[in-house]
Design a protein around this motif. Structure first.
Motif, mmCIF file in Angstrom:
data_model
loop_
_atom_site.group_PDB
_atom_site.id
_atom_site.type_symbol
_atom_site.label_atom_id
_atom_site.label_comp_id
_atom_site.label_asym_id
_atom_site.label_seq_id
_atom_site.Cartn_x
_atom_site.Cartn_y
_atom_site.Cartn_z
ATOM 1 N N LYS A 138 0.558 -1.348 -0.279
ATOM 2 C CA LYS A 138 0.000 0.114 0.070
ATOM 3 C C LYS A 138 1.107 1.790 0.036
ATOM 4 O O LYS A 138 0.389 2.059 -0.380
ATOM 5 C CB LYS A 138 -1.195 -0.206 1.509
ATOM 6 C CG LYS A 138 -2.344 1.018 0.972
ATOM 7 C CD LYS A 138 -2.813 0.603 2.302
ATOM 8 C CE LYS A 138 -4.224 1.922 2.321
ATOM 9 N NZ LYS A 138 -5.370 1.667 3.566
ATOM 10 N N THR A 141 2.268 1.621 -3.368
ATOM 11 C CA THR A 141 1.396 2.502 -4.559
ATOM 12 C C THR A 141 1.116 3.884 -4.457
ATOM 13 O O THR A 141 0.555 4.307 -5.334
ATOM 14 C CB THR A 141 -0.121 1.718 -4.484
ATOM 15 O OG1 THR A 141 0.193 0.053 -4.702
ATOM 16 C CG2 THR A 141 -1.002 1.984 -4.769
ATOM 17 N N GLU A 144 4.035 5.317 -5.806
ATOM 18 C CA GLU A 144 4.059 5.478 -7.280
ATOM 19 C C GLU A 144 2.764 6.397 -7.203
ATOM 20 O O GLU A 144 2.897 7.451 -8.657
ATOM 21 C CB GLU A 144 3.540 4.408 -8.066
ATOM 22 C CG GLU A 144 4.635 3.262 -7.295
ATOM 23 C CD GLU A 144 4.143 1.846 -7.543
ATOM 24 O OE1 GLU A 144 5.320 1.166 -8.018
ATOM 25 O OE2 GLU A 144 2.922 0.924 -7.588
ATOM 26 N N THR A 145 1.876 6.438 -7.047
ATOM 27 C CA THR A 145 0.542 7.814 -7.041
ATOM 28 C C THR A 145 0.903 8.592 -7.204
ATOM 29 O O THR A 145 1.459 9.613 -7.682
ATOM 30 C CB THR A 145 -0.599 7.240 -6.438
ATOM 31 O OG1 THR A 145 -1.024 5.813 -6.542
ATOM 32 C CG2 THR A 145 -1.501 8.373 -6.767
#
Length: 160
Positions: A138, A141, A144-145
């Motif tokens: 998580k 992620t 990366e976002t």
């Protein structure tokens, strides 16, 4: 405490690269140890083809967020090994898609148990390390976002 741990985010990329290299090397050792002629770098294409019988290079490129050129090179190498082939698209005869050959499908069946064992081993490792390790996917992620909104280069430049 480890050199890398002491430096925190300053060496974040180096730690990820070191961890990634260790992971890939060990996975490739498993394939070799079990006499499976497979390389971990082929995983994304094989996994996508295990779920989708036929797909375009552009679709793979878009899914993986990797350049079309990089996927084309990987696909060419897999075609030379006789593991995948190019076929005319079922939906548009002007386009070519890729699919696994019989040899590729046979190899896929040999590597699926390795993937299952890998996932089990990673879950065991996360369980050993406590609740913070289970949050790593998580957290990655989230990073990366954030990078998709504003790149790392721009973020560093803003502070110079």
């Amino acid at each position: 405490m480890d050199f890398y741990q002491n430096l925190g985010f300053l060496v974040f990329g180096s730690r990820l690269k070191r961890l990634g290299s260790t992971f890939i090397n060990d996975v490739n050792r498993i394939y070799k140890n079990h006499k499976i002629p497979f390389d971990a770098s082929w995983f994304p294409v094989f996994f996508i083809l295990s779920e989708k019988e036929e797909i375009s290079i552009k679709e793979i490129s878009d899914s993986l967020k990797v350049s079309h050129s990089a996927i084309s090179q990987l696909v060419s190498g897999l075609q030379q090994k006789g593991l995948i082939k190019s076929v005319t698209s079922k939906t548009d005869a002007r386009h070519k898609n890729i699919t696994l050959t019989a040899k590729g499908k046979k190899l896929l069946e040999k590597i699926k148990p390795v993937w299952a064992a890998l996932e089990t081993a990673m879950n065991e490792l996360a369980d050993e390390s406590g609740s913070s390790s289970k949050k790593i996917l998580k957290a990655l992620t989230g990073i990366e976002t954030g990078l998709s909104r504003k790149g790392f280069f721009e973020r560093i430049e803003a502070h110079l």
